[in-house]
Design a protein around this motif. Sequence first.
Motif, mmCIF file in Angstrom:
data_model
loop_
_atom_site.group_PDB
_atom_site.id
_atom_site.type_symbol
_atom_site.label_atom_id
_atom_site.label_comp_id
_atom_site.label_asym_id
_atom_site.label_seq_id
_atom_site.Cartn_x
_atom_site.Cartn_y
_atom_site.Cartn_z
ATOM 1 N N ALA A 57 0.835 -1.207 0.000
ATOM 2 C CA ALA A 57 0.000 0.000 0.000
ATOM 3 C C ALA A 57 0.867 1.252 0.000
ATOM 4 N N LEU A 58 0.311 2.310 -0.553
ATOM 5 C CA LEU A 58 0.981 3.609 -0.550
ATOM 6 C C LEU A 58 0.003 4.670 -0.041
ATOM 7 N N ASN A 59 0.413 5.401 0.975
ATOM 8 C CA ASN A 59 -0.380 6.520 1.483
ATOM 9 C C ASN A 59 0.346 7.799 1.076
ATOM 10 N N PHE A 60 -0.145 8.433 0.028
ATOM 11 C CA PHE A 60 0.599 9.545 -0.559
ATOM 12 C C PHE A 60 0.626 10.777 0.352
ATOM 13 N N VAL A 61 -0.372 10.949 1.196
ATOM 14 C CA VAL A 61 -0.348 12.062 2.149
ATOM 15 C C VAL A 61 0.777 11.864 3.147
ATOM 16 N N GLN A 62 0.895 10.662 3.679
ATOM 17 C CA GLN A 62 1.962 10.378 4.626
ATOM 18 C C GLN A 62 3.335 10.453 3.959
ATOM 19 N N ILE A 63 3.432 9.975 2.737
ATOM 20 C CA ILE A 63 4.708 10.073 2.003
ATOM 21 C C ILE A 63 5.087 11.535 1.807
ATOM 22 N N PHE A 64 4.103 12.370 1.511
ATOM 23 C CA PHE A 64 4.363 13.805 1.336
ATOM 24 C C PHE A 64 4.940 14.407 2.617
ATOM 25 N N PHE A 65 4.346 14.077 3.762
ATOM 26 C CA PHE A 65 4.849 14.623 5.023
ATOM 27 C C PHE A 65 6.242 14.097 5.349
ATOM 28 N N VAL A 66 6.491 12.825 5.046
ATOM 29 C CA VAL A 66 7.832 12.271 5.243
ATOM 30 C C VAL A 66 8.851 13.041 4.409
ATOM 31 N N LEU A 67 8.500 13.304 3.154
ATOM 32 C CA LEU A 67 9.412 14.011 2.256
ATOM 33 C C LEU A 67 9.660 15.436 2.739
ATOM 34 N N ILE A 68 8.618 16.113 3.219
ATOM 35 C CA ILE A 68 8.783 17.463 3.755
ATOM 36 C C ILE A 68 9.726 17.449 4.956
ATOM 37 N N GLY A 69 9.514 16.485 5.855
ATOM 38 C CA GLY A 69 10.377 16.387 7.024
ATOM 39 C C GLY A 69 11.822 16.095 6.652
ATOM 40 N N ALA A 70 12.019 15.209 5.679
ATOM 41 C CA ALA A 70 13.370 14.854 5.252
ATOM 42 C C ALA A 70 14.062 16.037 4.580
ATOM 43 N N LEU A 71 13.343 16.753 3.713
ATOM 44 C CA LEU A 71 13.925 17.936 3.062
ATOM 45 C C LEU A 71 14.254 19.016 4.087
ATOM 46 N N ALA A 72 13.354 19.221 5.052
ATOM 47 C CA ALA A 72 13.605 20.221 6.092
ATOM 48 C C ALA A 72 14.832 19.856 6.905
ATOM 49 N N SER A 73 15.007 18.578 7.203
ATOM 50 C CA SER A 73 16.173 18.154 7.975
ATOM 51 C C SER A 73 17.462 18.404 7.207
ATOM 52 N N HIS A 74 17.430 18.167 5.883
ATOM 53 C CA HIS A 74 18.636 18.390 5.086
ATOM 54 C C HIS A 74 18.933 19.885 4.957
ATOM 55 N N ILE A 75 17.908 20.691 4.752
ATOM 56 C CA ILE A 75 18.115 22.143 4.706
ATOM 57 C C ILE A 75 18.684 22.626 6.029
ATOM 58 N N SER A 76 18.177 22.091 7.138
ATOM 59 C CA SER A 76 18.636 22.517 8.455
ATOM 60 C C SER A 76 20.115 22.206 8.663
ATOM 61 N N VAL A 77 20.524 20.980 8.351
ATOM 62 C CA VAL A 77 21.929 20.625 8.556
ATOM 63 C C VAL A 77 22.829 21.418 7.610
ATOM 64 N N ASN A 78 22.337 21.689 6.387
ATOM 65 C CA ASN A 78 23.110 22.515 5.451
ATOM 66 C C ASN A 78 23.287 23.933 5.989
#
Length: 298
Positions: A36-57
């Motif tokens: 199964a794929l929950n695209f809303v949850q995947i979207f939030f995961v991606l936002i969190g991951a991108l935010a974490s990378h921007i933060s460390v950068n």
Amino acid sequence: MSTLKLLIGPMRPRFLTLVPPCVAVGVGTSYWQTGALNFVQIFFVLIGALASHISVNAFNEYFDFVSGLDMKTQRTPFSGGTGTLPKHPEMKQPTLYLAIVTLVITALVGMYFFWLRGWMLLPLGIFGLTLIVTYTIWWVYNPILCLLAPGLGFGVLMVMGTHFALTGTYTSTSFVASLVPTFLVSNLLLLNQFPDVDADKTIARKHFPITIGRKASANIYGMQLLLGYISIVTGVMTGLLPAFSLLALLTVPLSWKAYQGASQYADQIPALIPSMGLNVIINLVTPSLLAIGLFIGY
């Protein structure tokens, strides 16, 4: 508007392309497990991951400027920071604010999945947030920790964190799959440290290109490439990964070429740059192929 435009530099947008392939591996392991794929949850995961990378950068840009390292670094297309703060010192404080705001966004996404999935996400989340803040001010002063930190962030933490966020479980499959970006991203930072040796010495950093030299570090680079591919083969042989995960082995020739270049030109930085470029391609394509194999699922 000029401040917002200048903040794009500390975000290092070119390097953010590393996030989707790593997240895709975690999505792939969850899909292989649940179908199964929950695209809303995947979207939030991606936002969190991108935010974490921007933060460390952004933290990295801020601390490298404050320490004076930015004034000494030999920049390449793949290392040495963006040069934004040396050119625009007035952006020092906004860059720190950017790091903090994106850290908070990362934490908020983590809290959402903590609420959704339970307390077992908490240790991973706390460790991840700590890594973001402390990487530049602590981890880079120990060779082993400096080697491990990038891979842990983009491999074990991002892949297994994605898998848990989407399924509520930790599995051997997500762990084995996470080893691929773990070794490759550690290698990405390792090779990018080669041009920074002289500058990093001036602020007492201690990574392997400083402590054992570039040529010996090229052997570590080759070993980690090998371990990444061994992880894939072992996963398939043990049934933890589907057979189509072997698609990720298509990058072996690129890895061999990058290793040869790293070994031959370890102390010749201009000649090393093509291998650094190949290293980026390997980091983007290998986990993408692994994710495709997981989605195919046979």
